[in-house]
Design a protein around this motif. Structure first.
Motif, mmCIF file in Angstrom:
data_model
loop_
_atom_site.group_PDB
_atom_site.id
_atom_site.type_symbol
_atom_site.label_atom_id
_atom_site.label_comp_id
_atom_site.label_asym_id
_atom_site.label_seq_id
_atom_site.Cartn_x
_atom_site.Cartn_y
_atom_site.Cartn_z
ATOM 1 N N GLY A 362 46.415 3.591 70.772
ATOM 2 C CA GLY A 362 45.844 4.248 69.604
ATOM 3 C C GLY A 362 45.178 3.229 68.702
ATOM 4 O O GLY A 362 45.574 2.070 68.635
ATOM 5 N N LEU A 363 44.141 3.654 68.009
ATOM 6 C CA LEU A 363 43.416 2.774 67.100
ATOM 7 C C LEU A 363 43.656 3.203 65.659
ATOM 8 O O LEU A 363 43.795 4.389 65.368
ATOM 9 C CB LEU A 363 41.928 2.814 67.419
ATOM 10 C CG LEU A 363 41.527 2.210 68.780
ATOM 11 C CD1 LEU A 363 40.045 2.434 69.039
ATOM 12 C CD2 LEU A 363 41.849 0.733 68.842
ATOM 13 N N THR A 364 43.730 2.214 64.793
ATOM 14 C CA THR A 364 44.021 2.468 63.387
ATOM 15 C C THR A 364 42.895 1.927 62.522
ATOM 16 O O THR A 364 42.416 0.820 62.743
ATOM 17 C CB THR A 364 45.353 1.797 62.993
ATOM 18 O OG1 THR A 364 46.406 2.340 63.793
ATOM 19 C CG2 THR A 364 45.658 2.028 61.534
ATOM 20 N N PHE A 365 42.510 2.704 61.546
ATOM 21 C CA PHE A 365 41.481 2.260 60.614
ATOM 22 C C PHE A 365 41.797 2.822 59.238
ATOM 23 O O PHE A 365 42.366 3.910 59.108
ATOM 24 C CB PHE A 365 40.092 2.712 61.075
ATOM 25 C CG PHE A 365 39.013 2.402 60.088
ATOM 26 C CD1 PHE A 365 38.756 1.088 59.714
ATOM 27 C CD2 PHE A 365 38.273 3.410 59.505
ATOM 28 C CE1 PHE A 365 37.775 0.788 58.781
ATOM 29 C CE2 PHE A 365 37.282 3.126 58.584
ATOM 30 C CZ PHE A 365 37.030 1.806 58.216
ATOM 31 N N ALA A 366 41.436 2.077 58.197
ATOM 32 C CA ALA A 366 41.738 2.488 56.831
ATOM 33 C C ALA A 366 40.453 2.674 56.028
ATOM 34 O O ALA A 366 39.979 1.731 55.384
ATOM 35 C CB ALA A 366 42.643 1.456 56.161
ATOM 36 N N PRO A 367 39.866 3.880 56.025
ATOM 37 C CA PRO A 367 38.704 4.130 55.167
ATOM 38 C C PRO A 367 39.058 4.056 53.685
ATOM 39 O O PRO A 367 38.203 3.805 52.851
ATOM 40 C CB PRO A 367 38.271 5.551 55.554
ATOM 41 C CG PRO A 367 38.891 5.800 56.891
ATOM 42 C CD PRO A 367 40.177 5.036 56.892
ATOM 43 N N GLU A 368 40.339 4.331 53.346
ATOM 44 C CA GLU A 368 40.906 4.260 51.995
ATOM 45 C C GLU A 368 40.451 5.400 51.095
ATOM 46 O O GLU A 368 41.219 5.889 50.268
ATOM 47 C CB GLU A 368 40.598 2.916 51.309
ATOM 48 C CG GLU A 368 40.944 1.680 52.104
ATOM 49 C CD GLU A 368 42.433 1.501 52.361
ATOM 50 O OE1 GLU A 368 43.233 2.342 51.930
ATOM 51 O OE2 GLU A 368 42.791 0.512 53.028
ATOM 52 N N ALA A 369 39.196 5.833 51.211
ATOM 53 C CA ALA A 369 38.679 6.902 50.354
ATOM 54 C C ALA A 369 37.837 7.864 51.178
ATOM 55 O O ALA A 369 37.231 7.473 52.181
ATOM 56 C CB ALA A 369 37.854 6.316 49.206
ATOM 57 N N GLY A 370 37.767 9.121 50.726
ATOM 58 C CA GLY A 370 37.119 10.154 51.521
ATOM 59 C C GLY A 370 35.634 10.311 51.298
ATOM 60 O O GLY A 370 34.958 10.972 52.087
ATOM 61 N N THR A 371 35.103 9.726 50.220
ATOM 62 C CA THR A 371 33.667 9.846 49.942
ATOM 63 C C THR A 371 33.040 8.469 49.811
ATOM 64 O O THR A 371 33.724 7.489 49.482
ATOM 65 C CB THR A 371 33.410 10.628 48.638
ATOM 66 O OG1 THR A 371 33.959 9.889 47.529
ATOM 67 C CG2 THR A 371 34.026 12.015 48.690
ATOM 68 N N GLN A 372 31.726 8.438 50.025
ATOM 69 C CA GLN A 372 31.030 7.155 49.915
ATOM 70 C C GLN A 372 31.042 6.646 48.482
ATOM 71 O O GLN A 372 31.141 5.440 48.238
ATOM 72 C CB GLN A 372 29.590 7.297 50.403
ATOM 73 C CG GLN A 372 28.885 5.972 50.603
ATOM 74 C CD GLN A 372 29.604 5.099 51.628
ATOM 75 O OE1 GLN A 372 29.964 5.558 52.708
ATOM 76 N NE2 GLN A 372 29.859 3.846 51.282
ATOM 77 N N ARG A 373 30.949 7.558 47.515
ATOM 78 C CA ARG A 373 30.988 7.141 46.113
ATOM 79 C C ARG A 373 32.258 6.346 45.811
ATOM 80 O O ARG A 373 32.204 5.259 45.225
ATOM 81 C CB ARG A 373 30.934 8.373 45.197
ATOM 82 C CG ARG A 373 30.867 8.012 43.704
ATOM 83 C CD ARG A 373 31.310 9.169 42.822
ATOM 84 N NE ARG A 373 32.752 9.397 42.923
ATOM 85 C CZ ARG A 373 33.650 8.689 42.243
ATOM 86 N NH1 ARG A 373 33.272 7.695 41.449
ATOM 87 N NH2 ARG A 373 34.933 8.957 42.380
ATOM 88 N N LEU A 374 33.408 6.868 46.244
ATOM 89 C CA LEU A 374 34.674 6.199 45.935
ATOM 90 C C LEU A 374 34.861 4.949 46.786
ATOM 91 O O LEU A 374 35.455 3.962 46.327
ATOM 92 C CB LEU A 374 35.839 7.163 46.131
ATOM 93 C CG LEU A 374 37.198 6.704 45.595
ATOM 94 C CD1 LEU A 374 37.103 6.286 44.132
ATOM 95 C CD2 LEU A 374 38.260 7.789 45.769
#
Length: 613
Positions: A362-374
């Protein structure tokens, strides 16, 4: 082994936690040793033995002639009960001797919720909790780790804090201790001298005054202590110690594998990330050396799994060369190679082909926020296109499990940002449907959210944490909009995050809180089996402390922060500028593209960062 210990071990869970005797553990002749050090990790054996920093310091000290470093972990409740009943003090795993008889006791502080375990371990050793009540020269109580960058909540309990990377400064402190003992110094004379060693913070040498509103009025150094203590770093990782002959645990641990440290620091500058600032500047190891260390570590331990360790592994410039060099040996020897801490904006097909050799865990990634603005607010420097391309590459390569990590409560977050998490998870699912070579296997997309905690020495150190009630509202909002059987949503409980926010930015007055809640039974506060939020609230009330003062209050630019005496090498002026950039939604480029002037370059002789990392 102590006969009493042999008698009680059959009555406790996982007795192998307490026996020592592991393969590659260091046992020395007491007659050949003049200085003994207890390296304490305030959590269970399984957690502490998974910490690479503990293994490095253990090896560094045991390579010193005449020094014997032993490991000590917090005993689980059943073992503690037996030890107290039988009168067995906290002991070193290698010798079984009471650590109260050692010269130095050092604690590794990786997370604030372990603070009550520090007090509990001191008490189990039969030692007074407060530094002022320990008049004897030994044992000297020291502490290091990321939490030491705001040492104030633990300041009355600890003699010396070591800031930054400990390989060099630990040796210097031990040599100073030996000199002080040989020349019959007093404890105070030792502490005054220790304060002159760069990277050592001696809290008893600083007088703190408070304003009527509870904020810090002044922090005054005494007896020649420096106004600011700046962290230490290892200048050249290629020359630094690495434990290739690592201890093989006798019971299962969390990270039961070879951990190969690729580089330290991070080029990215995420505005919420304490580690990203605390471990600057970036310093990398040579790939040929890494291959050699990885092979030696596997041969000396028998491990069949190796993982590359860093804050952002895919930012290592020569990662493909490193993977090729390791796999040339790993593949024929049945050793799997894993790469955590990957970035969505540089996960390539070439890198995926290297990962194909190992198990698809499995691969893990942390976008941290749901929108590009944030994401721009927090300076994550990834786009939605990056994230979906990351997933597209992984799914096309046969992966069917992806974990996505986010935070709730980030500065400027709106409901639209919260719902953006659900929208992004849905787009990830549709990406899988478009490119997977095998739909029949299905897909598992796990979305996890944590409660944002403002941390010292970050661009968000002045921010307020949202209230517990508001966090729970946002969790419900996201949960109600998370659709699809292939998408699972998990969220972090708010209670420990509230306390973490209090302790992370607290001052010395919280020492009374810690002692009070510990006397009420607090310990292992990161474990559901022991954590009791009501107990903490009772302690706040008894001590007359309002947790909202520390957790839910915005700090002014000119407010004197409790951790102002310590420095990670990044200037406060830079951090405030980053905060202003956040509110304008302006991103700061990573260190490779442009020097951002954070100040970390001054930690190098000549003031030049490692641009090749």
């Amino acid at each position: 082994m102590n006969r009493t210990l042999e008698h009680i071990l059959p009555r406790v869970q996982k007795p192998a936690r307490y026996t020592g005797g592991e393969y590659n553990a260091v046992v020395k002749d007491r007659d050949q040793v003049d200085t003994r050090v207890a390296l304490c990790f305030p959590d269970t054996y399984e957690i502490g033995m998974s910490n690479l920093g503990v293994r490095i310091l253990y090896g560094v000290m045991n390579e010193m002639k005449g020094v014997w470093c032993e490991r000590v972990f917090a005993p689980w409740g059943d073992m503690e009960e037996e030890m107290r009943r039988e009168g067995i003090p906290l002991y070193g795993l290698e010798s079984g001797d009471s650590i109260a008889d050692f010269d130095i006791i050092g604690f590794s502080l990786g997370y604030e919720m372990a603070y009550t375990n520090v007090l509990n371990m001191l008490d189990l050793a039969g030692l007074p909790l407060r530094s002022a009540d320990r008049d004897e020269f030994a044992p000297l109580i020291i502490a290091g780790g990321t939490c030491a960058f705001n040492a104030e909540p633990l300041a009355p309990f600890i003699d010396i804090f070591s800031l930054g990377e400990g390989e060099d400064v630990t040796v210097e402190l031990i040599e100073l201790y030996r000199k002080a003992r040989e020349e019959c110094w007093t404890k105070e004379e030792l502490l005054v001298a220790a304060a002159q060693i760069p990277g050592l913070y001696v809290p008893s040498l600083y007088e703190v005054e408070y304003n009527e509103d509870g904020t810090v009025k002044s922090i005054t150094p005494t007896k020649g202590a420096p106004a600011t203590v700046t962290k230490r770093i290892v200048q050249d990782l290629n020359r630094s110690y690495f434990p290739t002959k690592t201890i093989v645990p006798s019971t299962e641990i969390v990270h039961d594998r070879v951990m190969l440290e690729v580089f330290r620091g991070c080029i990215r500058g995420c505005r919420f990330c304490q580690a990203g600032y605390a471990y600057r500047p970036v310093r990398a190891k040579d790939p040929a050396l890494l291959v050699q260390q990885g092979i030696e570590s596997c041969k000396n331990s028998g491990y069949q799994e190796m993982t590359l360790s860093s804050l952002s592994t895919s930012d290592y410039r020569r990662l493909l060369d490193l993977c090729d060099g390791l796999q040339e040996w790993c593949d024929p020897n049945g050793v799997s190679l894993s790469l955590p801490s990957l970035r969505a904006d540089n996960f390539s097909w070439n890198l995926m082909e290297r990962l194909q050799h190992g198990r698809k865990t499995g691969l893990t990634f942390a976008p941290e926020a749901g929108t590009q603005r944030l994401r721009d607010v927090i300076n994550k420097n990834v786009t939605e296109e990056d994230i979906l391309n990351f997933c597209r590459t992984a799914f096309a390569g046969g992966w069917s499990t992806v974990k996505l990590y986010f935070m709730l409560g980030l500065p400027t977050e709106t409901d639209e940002d919260v719902l953006g998490i659900a929208d992004l998870a849905e787009k990830v699912y549709h990406t899988w449907r478009e490119v997977t070579p095998n739909r029949s296997r299905g897909v598992k997309i796990t979305v996890s959210t944590a409660f944002f905690v403002p941390k010292p020495h970050t661009a968000f150190q002045w921010e307020a944490q949202i209230s517990r009630e508001e966090y729970e509202r946002r969790v419900k909002l996201l949960r109600d909009h998370m659709r699809g059987r292939s998408i699972a949503y998990h969220w972090h409980d708010p209670e420990t995050s509230v306390l973490e926010a209090v302790l992370a930015r607290g001052d010395r007055r919280l020492a009374d809180l810690l002692e009070t809640v510990w006397r009420k039974g607090a310990k292992f506060d990161t474990w559901d089996e022991y954590f009791n939020y009501d107990r903490w609230m009772e302690a706040f009330a008894e001590c007359g402390i309002d947790p909202a003062f520390y957790a839910n209050r915005v700090r002014d630019k000119d407010e004197l922060l409790p951790w102002s005496t310590t420095s990670v090498g990044v200037s406060s002026r830079f951090l405030w500028r980053e905060r202003e950039q956040a509110y304008r939604g302006v991103i700061t480029p990573d260190c490779r593209k442009q020097c951002t002037g954070c100040g970390a370059d001054k930690l190098y002789p000549g003031g030049v960062c490692d641009a090749e990392c």
